[in-house]
Design a protein around this motif. Structure first.
Motif, short mmCIF file in Angstrom:
data_model
loop_
_atom_site.label_atom_id
_atom_site.label_comp_id
_atom_site.label_asym_id
_atom_site.label_seq_id
_atom_site.Cartn_x
_atom_site.Cartn_y
_atom_site.Cartn_z
N LEU A 246 1.24 -1.26 -0.25
CA LEU A 246 -0.18 0.13 0.20
C LEU A 246 0.85 1.12 0.10
O LEU A 246 -0.03 2.58 -0.77
N ALA A 247 1.75 1.57 0.74
CA ALA A 247 2.90 2.39 0.27
C ALA A 247 3.44 2.79 -1.10
O ALA A 247 3.72 4.04 -1.25
N ILE A 248 2.83 1.96 -1.48
CA ILE A 248 3.78 2.28 -3.44
C ILE A 248 2.35 2.51 -3.68
O ILE A 248 2.41 3.72 -4.43
N THR A 249 1.82 1.93 -3.88
CA THR A 249 -0.22 2.01 -4.77
C THR A 249 -0.60 3.37 -4.00
O THR A 249 -1.31 4.00 -4.63
N PHE A 250 -0.89 3.30 -2.57
CA PHE A 250 -1.15 4.39 -2.06
C PHE A 250 -0.13 5.59 -2.06
O PHE A 250 -0.54 6.71 -2.29
N GLY A 251 1.09 5.16 -1.05
CA GLY A 251 1.83 6.30 -0.61
C GLY A 251 2.46 6.97 -2.05
O GLY A 251 2.56 8.21 -2.28
N LEU A 252 2.61 6.42 -3.20
CA LEU A 252 3.60 6.75 -4.81
C LEU A 252 2.65 6.95 -5.52
O LEU A 252 2.42 8.37 -5.96
N LEU A 253 1.60 6.47 -5.93
CA LEU A 253 0.41 6.35 -6.70
C LEU A 253 -0.78 7.48 -6.48
O LEU A 253 -0.99 8.08 -7.01
N GLY A 254 -0.58 7.73 -5.02
CA GLY A 254 -1.60 7.76 -4.64
C GLY A 254 -3.08 7.76 -4.75
O GLY A 254 -3.90 8.20 -4.68
N VAL A 255 -3.38 5.95 -5.38
CA VAL A 255 -4.25 5.72 -4.85
C VAL A 255 -5.38 4.94 -4.09
O VAL A 255 -4.43 4.36 -3.24
N ALA A 303 0.01 -9.17 -11.72
CA ALA A 303 -0.76 -9.50 -13.27
C ALA A 303 -2.07 -9.08 -12.35
O ALA A 303 -2.88 -8.25 -13.31
N ILE A 304 -2.81 -9.77 -11.86
CA ILE A 304 -3.98 -8.65 -11.19
C ILE A 304 -3.78 -7.04 -11.12
O ILE A 304 -5.73 -6.34 -11.56
N GLY A 305 -2.81 -6.61 -10.33
CA GLY A 305 -3.19 -5.54 -10.14
C GLY A 305 -2.79 -4.87 -11.26
O GLY A 305 -3.69 -4.27 -11.55
N MET A 306 -2.22 -5.37 -12.35
CA MET A 306 -1.67 -4.69 -13.67
C MET A 306 -3.07 -4.61 -13.85
O MET A 306 -2.99 -3.22 -14.93
N ALA A 307 -3.65 -5.79 -14.36
CA ALA A 307 -5.02 -5.92 -14.87
C ALA A 307 -6.10 -4.76 -14.46
O ALA A 307 -6.69 -3.87 -15.45
N LEU A 308 -6.04 -4.65 -13.30
CA LEU A 308 -7.06 -3.64 -12.67
C LEU A 308 -6.66 -1.93 -12.78
O LEU A 308 -7.38 -1.64 -13.41
N GLU A 309 -5.18 -1.61 -12.87
CA GLU A 309 -5.30 -0.34 -13.41
C GLU A 309 -5.76 -0.37 -14.23
O GLU A 309 -5.97 1.02 -14.67
N ARG A 310 -5.01 -1.15 -15.63
CA ARG A 310 -5.44 -0.27 -16.75
C ARG A 310 -6.79 -0.56 -17.44
O ARG A 310 -7.20 0.20 -17.82
N THR A 311 -7.53 -1.62 -16.13
CA THR A 311 -9.44 -1.51 -16.73
C THR A 311 -10.16 -0.27 -16.39
O THR A 311 -10.74 -0.02 -16.71
N ILE A 313 -8.23 2.01 -13.07
CA ILE A 313 -8.14 2.41 -12.09
C ILE A 313 -7.37 3.82 -13.18
O ILE A 313 -7.45 4.70 -12.45
N ARG A 314 -6.80 3.62 -14.28
CA ARG A 314 -6.09 4.76 -14.59
C ARG A 314 -7.15 5.94 -15.73
O ARG A 314 -6.92 6.72 -16.10
N HIS A 315 -8.75 4.74 -16.09
CA HIS A 315 -9.23 6.29 -15.63
C HIS A 315 -10.45 7.13 -14.51
O HIS A 315 -10.71 7.55 -14.74
N LEU A 316 -9.31 6.85 -12.93
CA LEU A 316 -9.74 7.15 -12.43
C LEU A 316 -8.88 8.29 -11.58
O LEU A 316 -9.41 9.06 -10.68
N PRO A 320 -10.59 11.03 -6.63
CA PRO A 320 -9.98 10.16 -5.23
C PRO A 320 -11.15 9.69 -4.49
O PRO A 320 -11.79 8.86 -4.47
N LEU A 321 -12.50 11.02 -4.84
CA LEU A 321 -13.79 9.72 -4.57
C LEU A 321 -13.79 8.63 -5.28
O LEU A 321 -14.07 7.58 -5.16
N GLU A 322 -13.95 9.00 -6.58
CA GLU A 322 -14.31 7.96 -7.15
C GLU A 322 -13.85 6.81 -7.10
O GLU A 322 -14.20 5.48 -7.34
N THR A 323 -12.21 7.02 -6.75
CA THR A 323 -11.32 6.01 -6.43
C THR A 323 -11.55 5.12 -5.61
O THR A 323 -11.47 3.76 -5.51
#
Lengths: 521, 420
Positions: A246-255, A303-311, A313-316, A320-323
């Motif tokens: 989470l330190a990476i996905t939330f901390g660095l990427l801000g998701v 792999a699951i994380g990347m698939a989620l990001e592409r399908t 999260i990247r649109h959001l 932050p609220l929608e994410t």
């Protein structure tokens, strides 16, 4: 055929001592429960070399009795009668209860005192330090006089000292009391305490007992302190493993990644699948399955994380609220999916032998292997993450994108690809955390739910975007929790910690470590 | 006054409507039976098998022609270990599905949550798990043990020579009503047996707690002060990390035995039991009990698990609450046959004095106090995850839902008061 002959001789040699003790065995299987207690007590006070094989077999659950209570022993899966008389019905394993099992341990130890191997004698003497009854005094004294090995001699002296506290001679008691001061055994404290509380008349013994008691208490205190520190570190390492992704996905990427807990869960389920695979395909290497599970869990969750990001999260990005809502929805979907595939109940992920048991450091301090390994593993994952972020091109790109997306894009960094890889990395690390969590807790569809709050706490407390912050927050929370828990209990401890965090965040919203400079928006 | 009359009139008309509805159920082809067990969340480890057992028993009854010539139709809902959701699902079962009876709940907090719903709508609930007593609702039949049928005999055993003659007691539980009340009763009992206050320690953890390092270390420290026994009322999947930690820190049953009230064969399926040999559990039934009824029961369950493809069917085990579920459903079916209707008030009357030859090897009787007479057994964990019975009562004991160790209970009636 020499081998056949040898085997025959060997099996005869194995059976002989048992045969010689058929009388003991018969006596034991025929006896009622209270009679068995007396027999074991009697045997431990008067050990004979021939009886040991029978006691060993009894402890290993290889002694059985048929309907007429004739004794049998199990050799290589086969029941062998120990007496002439035997009946037709199948023998059944003789069940022991706790009390008999305890007495049997003492009896075995008193028999093992005459073992040829010094190590076995030492173990036996240590066992007797804890639970030798007064009736064993003559046996211990005799062995003490004969013992040649120094370590065993010392151990026997201690075992004797416990019993000599009740000696009628003041000089013996004094010696025993002084000797007990040398140990760090928790029982020594109780024994000395009861001596002092009792009617000990001799002032010299009293004084020595007080000194010894203080000595023992100091040793126990050190053990306790170390134990507390260790459990704090262990809890910290678990929090760290849970939060690092989470330190990476939330901390660095801000998701605001509410599905982070489910990545942990998927990592744990990957471990389960790898374990099943090993059981089916390569049972001889089963002990190594956690190691094999690491890359599998990493790849699956990444792999699951990347698939989620592409399908999704990247649109959001930037919303932050929608994410938050979207990732929360994803987490519910993943939980339900796992529930449908694997069932709602927890699955069994067993510790291999090398992760079971513990390391006896002090008499009152045992460090479980699985926790030691997890602390080491947490540090390894932190080092890996740090290297990836600071020493590779991917890491450089990730940092560039997180600090200034537009500028990075202008410089030719493929921001989309970097986002995907970084999210995959964070998810993969969460998967690694899941492997570790599967070794200490339950693996079920709700596993992630229990860790998501703690993970956010660690990341926010440490300062968003800071690896070092997450590390110090995780260990800090772990140690604080373990300091509070013995004082006020697990339930109140948790409440107090949450309250403290609220206060801290009020005072210092940026967390322990904050990014400084203009880059922060 | 006027308002009260209005309310009365409303209730009357509402109950008339419900009566009409219950009549319409009877006219239908099947009798609906609700099953209210958590199939997910922290309690799923224990409750899922109760749902399957209930379905098996219903199949069994249906195969014999059903009840009153009608087939039973199970309605399964999942309250997801979420206590308020139990009340909601219970209401749904009673008002939408209009079930004639419900079998369900494990934790006392879930039972307390549905209780007002069942009392308000005059439903019928069979509760199959041992609990803390202090409750006697006309709408609930308790087929599990009351404290005097489990907790007290277990502690008496620990105090005895055979149980290790414990001098100190570490009462460890999950933080909710069942462990708190049980420990209150046990504390009073222990003190009446001459155990000093300083030799009793009470510790609670939250639901789903997974870090037992400190607690196990404390047990070790506490046990240095004299022969100690741990009385565990930990519920749900927290038991797995607790027993793992016990084993890893090298705390043997010969040194410090743990007697658990909520750990049975089913909970042990998820753990490697070799380091746990000798730890105890107190129940009214164990799978290892030997008698023809039980042999048949275990065989039926294993066959059912295999044909239905339940997870881990090859290792299917039976346990005490499953037996209590089985007994409860059969007793209800017998009572309905006797009453000739599924009407709650008539079935309640018919249930009093009902008997059933249970897999525990005894014929159990339903008492007017809504509890079963039950035998008490104490088992030690074996290497194969089964229990070997080391002590048991001569015969079934009468339940005391109002424990005499709680002050004021001697005033309470030992029968259910219908209608509030």
């Amino acid at each position: 055929m020499p081998t056949a002959l040898y085997r025959l001789l060997l099996s005869l040699a194995l059976l002989l001592p048992l045969g010689a003790q058929a009388g003991d065995a018969l006596e034991f299987t025929r006896a009622g429960a209270s009679e068995q207690v007396r027999l074991l007590e009697h045997w431990s006070a008067s050990p004979t070399a021939e009886r040991r094989a029978f006691l060993d077999a009894l402890q290993q659950g290889r002694i059985g009795a048929d309907g007429d209570k004739n004794p049998y022993v199990q050799q290589a899966g086969q029941w062998q009668p120990l007496t002439e008389a035997n009946s037709d019905d199948n023998p059944r394993v003789l069940r022991l209860n706790n009390r008999l099992r305890g007495l049997l341990n003492t009896a075995l130890a008193s028999h093992a005192l005459s073992d040829e191997n010094a190590g076995a004698r030492l173990d036996a003497a240590r066992t007797l330090q804890r639970n030798a009854p007064p009736a064993l005094l003559p046996v211990l004294e005799q062995r003490f006089a004969q013992e040649g090995d120094d370590a065993v001699h010392d151990a026997l002296a201690l075992a004797l000292a416990n019993l000599q506290l009740a000696s009628p001679e003041a000089a013996t008691r004094l010696k025993a009391v002084r000797l007990l001061g040398e140990t760090g055994e928790p029982q020594a404290k109780t024994r000395l305490q009861s001596l002092l509380d009792g009617d000990e008349a001799d002032p010299a013994v009293r004084k020595a007992a007080e000194t010894s008691l203080a000595q023992v208490e100091r040793k126990l205190f050190i053990g306790e302190l170390l134990g507390q520190a260790f459990s704090g570190l262990s809890l910290g390492s678990i929090l760290l493993l849970a939060a690092l992704g989470l330190a990476i996905t939330f901390g660095l990427l801000g998701v605001i990644n509410m599905a982070h807990g489910e990545m942990l869960m998927l990592g744990a389920y990957s471990t389960y699948l790898v374990q099943i695979g090993f059981q089916r395909l390569a049972p001889e290497y089963l002990a190594l399955y956690p190691l094999a599970a690491l890359p599998v869990a990493f790849l699956v969750t990444a792999a699951i994380g990347m698939a989620l990001e592409r399908t999704v999260i990247r649109h959001l990005y930037g919303r932050p609220l929608e994410t938050l809502l979207a990732t929360w929805g994803i987490s519910l979907i993943l939980i339900q999916l796992v529930r449908v595939i694997f069932g709602a109940q927890n699955v069994e992920v067993a510790n291999p032998a090398w992760l079971s048991g513990g390391w006896q450091v002090l008499p009152n301090l045992v460090l479980p292997w699985n926790r030691i390994v997890i602390i080491g593993f947490a540090l390894f994952v932190v080092a890996l993450t740090w290297l990836l972020l600071n020493r590779t091109r991917l890491g450089l790109n990730v940092r560039a994108v997180t600090q200034n997306r537009n500028m990075a894009a202008c410089c030719g960094v493929p921001t989309g690809k970097v986002d995907m890889l970084a999210f995959g990395l964070g998810s993969g690390i969460a998967g690694l955390g899941g492997v570790a969590l599967s070794q200490i807790g339950n693996v079920g569809p709700d596993l992630g739910q229990g860790y998501i709050i703690d993970s956010f706490l660690v990341v926010v407390l440490g300062g968003v975007g800071q690896l070092a912050g997450s590390i110090s927050a995780a260990f800090g929370l772990g140690v604080l929790n373990k300091i509070l828990e013995p004082q006020i209990g697990a339930v109140l401890g948790k409440i107090l910690i949450l309250a403290l965090i609220i206060l801290f965040i009020q005072k210092r919203p940026q967390g322990l470590f904050a990014l400084r400079g203009r880059v922060i928006d | 006054m006027q308002r009260r009359q209005l309310i009365k009139a409303l209730t009357l008309s509402a109950s008339l409507v419900t009566m009409g509805m219950s009549w319409s159920i009877q006219a239908a082809e099947t009798i609906k039976v609700g099953i209210l067990h958590s199939l997910s969340g922290t309690m799923a480890i224990s409750e899922t098998s109760l749902k399957d057992m209930a379905l098996m028993t219903i199949d069994e009854i249906n195969a014999k022609g059903g009840v009153l010539g009608k087939q039973l139709e199970p309605v399964v809902v999942d309250p997801a270990s979420n206590w308020p959701l139990f009340a909601e699902r219970g209401r749904q079962l009673l008002t939408q599905d209009k079930v004639a009876v419900t079998f369900g709940c494990w934790t006392s907090v879930s039972r307390k949550s549905v209780l007002p719903v069942y009392e308000e709508l005059n439903g019928l609930l069979f509760y199959p798990v041992q609990y803390e007593g202090e409750e006697l609702s006309a709408n609930v039949f308790y087929t599990g043990a009351a404290p005097n049928q489990q907790a007290i005999p277990a502690v008496e055993y620990l105090l005895s020579e055979d149980g290790g003659a414990a001098k100190r007691f570490f009462l460890l539980g999950t933080d909710y009503v069942y462990p708190r009340t049980t420990n209150k009763i046990l504390r009073a009992f222990l003190i009446s047996k001459g155990v000093a206050e300083k030799d009793i320690e009470e510790v609670y953890t939250p639901f789903g707690h997974s870090d037992y390092q400190t607690i196990v270390a404390n047990i070790k420290k506490f046990s240095a002060g004299g022969k100690t026994a741990v009385v565990s009322t930990i519920n749900g999947d927290s038991n797995v990390p607790f027993y793992k930690e016990l084993a890893n820190q090298g705390l043997d049953a010969t040194d410090v035995p743990v007697v658990a009230f909520s750990v049975g064969e089913e909970e042990l399926r998820g753990i490697d039991t070799k380091p746990l040999v000798g730890h105890l559990a107190a129940w009214n039934y164990f799978q290892s009990v030997e008698n023809p009824v039980n042999t048949e029961f275990v065989k039926k369950w294993k066959a059912y698990a295999t044909t239905k493809g339940l997870p881990n069917a090859d290792k299917a085990v039976t346990n005490d609450p499953m037996e209590a579920t089985y007994v409860g459903i059969h007793m209800w079916a017998q009572a309905v046959e006797k009453a000739g209707t599924t009407d709650v008030d008539k079935v309640r009357q018919a249930l009093y004095g009902q008997t059933f030859a249970a897999p525990s090897g005894y014929t159990l009787t339903m008492e007017k106090n809504h509890h079963l007479h039950k035998p008490v057994m104490i088992g030690e964990v074996q290497e194969d995850g089964q229990f070997s019975v080391v002590w048991q009562t001569e015969g079934p004991l009468r339940a005391q839902p109002w424990s005499p160790y709680i002050p004021g209970n001697d005033q309470k009636p030992d029968y259910a008061v219908v209608g509030n």
